[in-house]
Design a protein around this motif. Structure first.
Motif, PDB file in Angstrom:
ATOM      1  N   GLY A 216     -75.435 -86.174 -28.829  1.00  0.00           N
ATOM      2  CA  GLY A 216     -75.257 -85.450 -30.075  1.00  0.00           C
ATOM      3  C   GLY A 216     -74.492 -84.156 -29.865  1.00  0.00           C
ATOM      4  O   GLY A 216     -73.552 -84.085 -29.074  1.00  0.00           O
ATOM      5  N   ARG A 217     -74.924 -83.104 -30.548  1.00  0.00           N
ATOM      6  CA  ARG A 217     -74.214 -81.830 -30.556  1.00  0.00           C
ATOM      7  C   ARG A 217     -75.191 -80.697 -30.299  1.00  0.00           C
ATOM      8  O   ARG A 217     -76.339 -80.729 -30.769  1.00  0.00           O
ATOM      9  N   ILE A 218     -74.739 -79.690 -29.547  1.00  0.00           N
ATOM     10  CA  ILE A 218     -75.580 -78.530 -29.246  1.00  0.00           C
ATOM     11  C   ILE A 218     -74.839 -77.252 -29.636  1.00  0.00           C
ATOM     12  O   ILE A 218     -73.613 -77.186 -29.611  1.00  0.00           O
ATOM     13  N   TRP A 219     -75.623 -76.231 -30.012  1.00  0.00           N
ATOM     14  CA  TRP A 219     -75.117 -74.903 -30.296  1.00  0.00           C
ATOM     15  C   TRP A 219     -75.688 -73.963 -29.228  1.00  0.00           C
ATOM     16  O   TRP A 219     -76.918 -73.811 -29.131  1.00  0.00           O
ATOM     17  N   VAL A 220     -74.834 -73.336 -28.444  1.00  0.00           N
ATOM     18  CA  VAL A 220     -75.267 -72.478 -27.344  1.00  0.00           C
ATOM     19  C   VAL A 220     -74.898 -71.036 -27.678  1.00  0.00           C
ATOM     20  O   VAL A 220     -73.710 -70.726 -27.875  1.00  0.00           O
ATOM     21  N   GLU A 221     -75.916 -70.167 -27.800  1.00  0.00           N
ATOM     22  CA  GLU A 221     -75.606 -68.755 -28.066  1.00  0.00           C
ATOM     23  C   GLU A 221     -74.981 -68.168 -26.803  1.00  0.00           C
ATOM     24  O   GLU A 221     -75.436 -68.431 -25.683  1.00  0.00           O
ATOM     25  N   ASP A 222     -73.908 -67.391 -26.988  1.00  0.00           N
ATOM     26  CA  ASP A 222     -73.111 -67.008 -25.828  1.00  0.00           C
ATOM     27  C   ASP A 222     -73.512 -65.675 -25.210  1.00  0.00           C
ATOM     28  O   ASP A 222     -72.796 -65.160 -24.350  1.00  0.00           O
ATOM     29  N   GLN A 223     -74.661 -65.132 -25.613  1.00  0.00           N
ATOM     30  CA  GLN A 223     -75.139 -63.912 -24.957  1.00  0.00           C
ATOM     31  C   GLN A 223     -75.925 -64.242 -23.688  1.00  0.00           C
ATOM     32  O   GLN A 223     -75.649 -63.705 -22.614  1.00  0.00           O
ATOM     33  N   ASP A 224     -76.924 -65.135 -23.828  1.00  0.00           N
ATOM     34  CA  ASP A 224     -77.733 -65.527 -22.677  1.00  0.00           C
ATOM     35  C   ASP A 224     -77.515 -66.982 -22.276  1.00  0.00           C
ATOM     36  O   ASP A 224     -78.069 -67.442 -21.282  1.00  0.00           O
ATOM     37  N   GLY A 225     -76.743 -67.716 -23.096  1.00  0.00           N
ATOM     38  CA  GLY A 225     -76.474 -69.108 -22.758  1.00  0.00           C
ATOM     39  C   GLY A 225     -77.629 -70.043 -23.055  1.00  0.00           C
ATOM     40  O   GLY A 225     -77.878 -70.986 -22.298  1.00  0.00           O
ATOM     41  N   THR A 226     -78.311 -69.845 -24.187  1.00  0.00           N
ATOM     42  CA  THR A 226     -79.450 -70.678 -24.546  1.00  0.00           C
ATOM     43  C   THR A 226     -79.082 -71.608 -25.694  1.00  0.00           C
ATOM     44  O   THR A 226     -78.405 -71.194 -26.646  1.00  0.00           O
ATOM     45  N   VAL A 227     -79.531 -72.851 -25.633  1.00  0.00           N
ATOM     46  CA  VAL A 227     -79.347 -73.780 -26.751  1.00  0.00           C
ATOM     47  C   VAL A 227     -80.282 -73.361 -27.883  1.00  0.00           C
ATOM     48  O   VAL A 227     -81.505 -73.298 -27.705  1.00  0.00           O
TER      49      VAL A 227
END
Length: 623
Positions: A216-227
């Motif tokens: 599927g698809r994931i959204w990764v926040e780019d501050q700490d790299g968490t899904v």
């Protein structure tokens, strides 16, 4: 997977050839020649191979994107470790739906699952048992964290609480670039959180790899790299038929914790066709998580005893009390014991500003009827979805699910008046709960040990008294609107049995399916789904949101959206979930209470229908 229906001639040799060439083919079409079937199957296989060959090759990730994925994999393992310290509540409400020519789809049946999970001890769920458990309602937990695929697999329409719990995780053991391929899609904002979006594909199966890999698809926040969000399904076969997948598709959301961990908050599930044989049926479900700050009850030996010497009580409470006062104090002690136990079990929200909204509506009824009550009436919110209300001493409890679906203030007043009537008629809490040892039981056994529901006779008396209260209140000229809610409730009661069945308190319906407050329906207008200005009931999740860390409820701050057609109404239905994500912020200190002792209703939390004081045009659906 290539699936072809064919019922062949009685040719054993051909059957053997079919099993060798197409081991997953099922035969079901009467009397075709072997040659024709082989020809058709060959064409089908050629098309399937051609379709497979048209898949665009993945674009290699940049060094920065690869580093972000590696960081996300490490954070995913860290999240699993953090969950071992938690014992959250997992609630799933599932509606099986069928097609409808006017409304697109309508509920056909439903299921409710509630579990509390101690991740430090096990990755399996302990179900909260009902007062009377029907066979198959709570299935035994199946599968553990490593067997995600099996836990999510549907079996003859039955559901597992563990299966819905497993959607918390992408892949608890092997989410990394060794087991998955990634394709960058775009950059995106989810609320105030900046993310990078990737499509995820499980690599070709290797020896020893488990089924049930995420795709599927994931959204990764780019501050700490968490899904922070992932959307898709679990993969049984990389070459499977996407239209006939046996695994549920889901959209999983996470929320930021005080420790800057993104932990599961909510999941939406939707399948229009679960299997090829289901026809026009589908499924929708919502799963919510809360209680991350819940602590396991301490052992008796761990409780400290503090002794204070030479202290004399000089307050008014030291005076003698009359038998009536003693009886009321005994009821109050039982009330406090039950409320505290429900909070400890994660079923009752702690006091919040929204309680003041409920109490203000209750006060409107008390003032209109000039009731002289010995104690102030308080209101609280049960965190569960089934529609129910109950009175615990002088405290009225409404379930979150019930509050969510009430469109107007007069509807809220009606259900509050029902429990206020129980209080004034002396239908008190069972005083056996004044003995605290009666409340020493496992949290998942709460519904078996605490039963606040009234008898049918008491409910009948309370219903008559409630209508009297409403006729003497400021809501008397809006009661036809309240009656409309109960008409809609009765119309959808049959397919939504789980939603209408109380867990701990009083149902809104009699045993025959008619509302207890049926008298309000006599002057109500006729239900008309084509009348876009008529809103009888709202979808679930329309009013309140649960803070997963402290279990408090707060009102949704949503923009009114006009209806375009009858399909937009969706009374009592499950709808998709969409969060505007933000990083955790410490709660603000409570507002100063005015001199009159009554806290004002929060500006963002008006009672249902307050935006429409005249009552001529109903407010649009909050969804």
């Amino acid at each position: 997977m290539l699936t072809f229906y064919c019922n062949l001639t009685e040719t054993d040799g051909f059957d053997r050839i079919m099993k060798i060439m197409f081991p997953k083919v099922r035969v079901a079409i009467p009397r075709f020649s072997a040659l024709v079937c082989i020809a058709v199957l060959s064409v089908g296989a050629f098309r399937a191979e051609a379709k497979k060959s048209k898949i665009t090759p993945l674009t290699p990730l940049t060094a920065e994107q690869s580093a972000l994925i590696d960081k996300a994999a490490a954070r995913e393992r860290l999240m699993v470790t953090a969950l071992r310290k938690r014992i959250p509540i997992v609630q799933s409400y599932i509606q099986n739906v069928k097609s409808d020519p006017k409304l697109a789809s309508v509920p056909a049946s439903d299921t409710y699952l509630l579990s509390r999970v101690d991740f430090g001890k096990t990755f399996e769920a302990e179900g909260y048992q009902e007062k009377s458990v029907k066979k198959g309602f709570f299935k035994d937990s199946i599968g553990a964290l490593g067997s995600i695929g099996k836990a999510l697999h549907l079996d003859e329409g039955e559901y597992s609480s563990t299966g819905f719990m497993d959607m918390m995780f992408l892949d608890a053991t092997s989410f990394d670039r060794d087991h998955y391929d990634f394709q960058f899609v775009r950059r995106d904002f989810l609320g105030s959180i900046h993310t990078q979006v990737f499509d995820v594909f499980p690599k070709t199966k290797q020896k020893g790899m488990l089924n049930g890999r995420f795709i599927g698809r994931i959204w990764v926040e780019d501050q700490d790299g968490t899904v922070v969000r992932f959307n898709g399904s679990f993969d049984e076969d990389p070459n499977r038929d996407l239209d006939h997948n046996q695994y549920l598709h889901f959209d999983s959301w996470r929320a930021n914790s005080p420790e800057n961990m993104w932990l599961p908050a909510a999941i939406y599930v939707e399948e229009t066709h679960r299997t090829k044989d289901d026809g026009d049926t589908g499924v929708r479900a919502q799963t919510y998580f809360w209680g991350y700050s819940l602590k396991l009850p301490a052992r008796q030996s761990e409780n400290a005893t503090i002794q204070i010497d030479n202290v004399n009580d000089k307050s008014d409470a030291a005076q003698d009390v009359s038998p009536l006062q003693a009886s009321r104090a005994w009821v109050s002690q039982a009330e406090n014991n039950v409320l505290d136990r429900l909070v400890q079990a994660g079923l009752l929200a702690p006091p919040s500003d929204f309680d003041k909204v409920l109490e203000q509506v209750t006060n409107n009824i008390v003032i209109g009827n000039k009731l002289d009550l010995p104690d102030t009436i308080h209101c609280r919110v049960l965190l569960t979805t089934p529609l129910e209300s109950l009175a615990v001493g002088n405290t009225i409890l409404l379930s979150k699910g019930l509050i969510d679906v009430l469109p107007y203030e007069e509807d809220l007043a009606a259900v509050l008046a029902f429990q206020l009537a129980h209080i004034t008629l002396g239908h008190h809490i069972d005083t056996r709960y004044a003995f605290s040892d009666r409340l020493l039981f496992p949290d998942e056994a709460t519904f078996q040990h605490i039963n606040m529901g009234h008898s049918p006779g008491d409910d009948d008396l309370a219903a008559k008294k409630a209508v009297e209260f409403l006729n003497n209140s400021i809501y008397h000229d809006k009661l036809p609107t309240a009656g409309l809610f109960f008409l809609q409730l009765q119309a959808r009661a049959k397919p939504l049995k789980a939603l209408m069945t109380p867990l701990i308190g009083d149902s809104l319906l009699r045993a025959d399916g008619t509302p207890w407050l049926v008298d309000l329906t006599k002057n109500a207008p006729k239900l008309d789904m084509d009348n876009l200005s008529q809103i009888a009931a709202l979808p679930l999740g329309s009013r309140l949101k649960i803070n997963p860390w402290d279990d408090k409820v707060f009102p949704l701050n949503v923009k009114s959206v006009p209806f375009l057609n009858a399909r937009d109404k969706m009374p009592f239905e499950v709808t998709p979930i969409y969060y505007r994500l933000a990083r955790y912020a410490e709660p603000e200190p409570p507002a100063t209470t005015p001199d009159n002792g009554t806290a004002p209703a929060p500006a963002a939390a008006p009672p249902p229908g307050q935006a429409n004081p005249g009552g001529t045009q109903p407010p649009p659906n909050p969804q």
